[in-house]
Write an enzyme that holds these catalytic residues in place. Sequence first.
Site, short mmCIF file in Angstrom:
data_model
loop_
_atom_site.label_atom_id
_atom_site.label_comp_id
_atom_site.label_asym_id
_atom_site.label_seq_id
_atom_site.Cartn_x
_atom_site.Cartn_y
_atom_site.Cartn_z
N TYR A 152 0.86 -1.18 0.00
CA TYR A 152 0.00 0.00 0.00
C TYR A 152 0.89 1.23 0.00
O TYR A 152 1.83 1.33 0.79
CB TYR A 152 -0.89 0.01 1.24
CG TYR A 152 -1.81 1.20 1.35
CD1 TYR A 152 -2.86 1.38 0.44
CD2 TYR A 152 -1.64 2.16 2.35
CE1 TYR A 152 -3.72 2.47 0.54
CE2 TYR A 152 -2.50 3.25 2.46
CZ TYR A 152 -3.53 3.41 1.55
OH TYR A 152 -4.37 4.49 1.65
N ASP A 245 9.21 2.80 -0.01
CA ASP A 245 8.17 3.46 0.77
C ASP A 245 8.38 3.08 2.23
O ASP A 245 7.98 1.98 2.65
CB ASP A 245 6.79 3.02 0.25
CG ASP A 245 5.66 3.71 1.02
OD1 ASP A 245 5.93 4.28 2.09
OD2 ASP A 245 4.51 3.66 0.54
N LYS A 273 4.16 9.06 8.77
CA LYS A 273 3.83 8.49 10.10
C LYS A 273 4.77 8.98 11.21
O LYS A 273 4.59 10.10 11.66
CB LYS A 273 3.70 6.97 9.97
CG LYS A 273 2.50 6.67 9.04
CD LYS A 273 1.99 5.26 8.95
CE LYS A 273 0.68 5.26 8.16
NZ LYS A 273 0.61 4.36 7.05
C1 LIG Z 1 0.10 4.89 5.62
C2 LIG Z 1 0.91 4.58 4.41
C3 LIG Z 1 0.92 5.43 3.30
C4 LIG Z 1 -0.04 6.59 3.16
O1 LIG Z 1 0.17 7.56 4.11
P1 LIG Z 1 -1.07 8.57 4.43
O2 LIG Z 1 -0.44 9.56 5.35
O3 LIG Z 1 -2.12 7.72 5.08
O4 LIG Z 1 -1.51 9.16 3.15
C5 LIG Z 1 1.80 5.17 2.28
N1 LIG Z 1 2.64 4.13 2.34
C6 LIG Z 1 2.65 3.29 3.38
C7 LIG Z 1 3.62 2.15 3.39
C8 LIG Z 1 1.77 3.47 4.44
O5 LIG Z 1 1.74 2.57 5.44
#
Ligand SMILES: *Cc1c(COP(=O)(O)O)cnc(C)c1O
Length: 431
Positions: A152, A245, A273
């Site tokens: 994701y 990511d 995060k």
């Molecule tokens: C949470 C998440 C995102 C998206 O971040 P948001 O601040 O919710 O838009 C992208 N990549 C990973 C791996 C994530 O866990």
Amino acid sequence: MRRAVTVSLRDTRSEELYARAVRYLPGGVNSPVRAMRAIGRDPLFVERGKGPELIDVDGNTYIDYVCSWGPLILGHAHPVVLEAVVEAAAGGTTFGAPTAGEVHLAQEVSRRVPSVEMLRMTSSGTEAAMSALRLARAATGREKVLKFAGAYHGHVDGLLAQAGSGLATASLPSSPGVPAAATANTVIVPWNDVDALVRATEEHELAAIIAEPYPANMGLVPPCEGFLELLRERASASGALLVFDEVISGFRVAPGGAQELTGVLPDLTVMGKVLGGGLPAAAFGGSRALMEQLAPVGDVYQAGTLSGNPLAVAAGLATLAQLDEQAYLRLHATTHALADGLRDAAGSVPVQIAWTTGLLTVFFADEPVRDYAAAQRCDVERYALWCRQLLARGVYPPPSQFEAWFPSLSHDAEHVERTLEVAAAAFAEIA
Ligand SMILES: *Cc1c(COP(=O)(O)O)cnc(C)c1O
């Protein structure tokens, strides 16, 4: 005839709020997994948090292992973070002009994250991932992007195909409303599948390979031995950029994220995060040569009204300042104790525990989970049953098989012990 008043007769404040919520918010929530539909119950409404604990509007206390889905590595309402945010707010909440905090934070991130010389901040991980891919496409002059099934990267159009997190939770292969053109340039490969990866990189001219180096949105599915090294090798050999990511793994699995832990360095890194310490902040970064292709130095456009917001930057800086080597040793020990204890607590219930520092998943599966297909074969009904039992006993797990637990530095040995007692009782109930 007058209608009877029913709302005020509901049992709990949570139920009353939920009844109102579904009238004004789709599903009663502002992000789908919060609704707890996958575990067959209504959401809880939070009154406040303190350290590792969450108190709902009905006065129930839970040991929280969601921790806002990752940002709260220090737990709720950490005094140092609160102080930093209050102090920043007193000086104004946003300026749309540079501040010293942004420079400090960029410097601190670059000191920690091996491949990041420069960065650009955004307000969400979704934006950061989207912008990193724009930059990768501009830098390579190519359009296709390879992503892994079950990963994701936010709700970016082109990356919603076979995505983890909320889509996995709701069993959605993709989302309506995404134009075919947006996903036409997305190549999807199973995680940990060497042959499929090699084939795809030979077959397609890729701008980027984007991966969560420690995928945690199909539950935690660590890379098999050598797989990240292979990603690096295939990206370099085929002229694609490697994008990690690290929105979850960054500042969590090690001070400099998964790239520090494994020594495999990407060309671009997406962060979020923990970076915002519980306020909205994210970023993407890489080498100076790449990052200076962004406007205003280069011509790749990217912008944001609240990017580098002073409150979020203050929370991020305060959070990172707490994250020394000692902190990671403690987080490792806490996660290790949880992983071992949960395995024991499961008794006769077949589960697979995947974990690394600060991340953990209890898969209801007979065999280790190496990819999205295996995660999807888990007994989600039983997971749901177990989660409802945990919640009833005061432990708040991620309400989806396809998400990770986020233990924090505020969870101490006593919280772990209480969690394991509750987990054992919940397993016994469903055995
Ligand atoms: C949470 C998440 C995102 C998206 O971040 P948001 O601040 O919710 O838009 C992208 N990549 C990973 C791996 C994530 O866990």
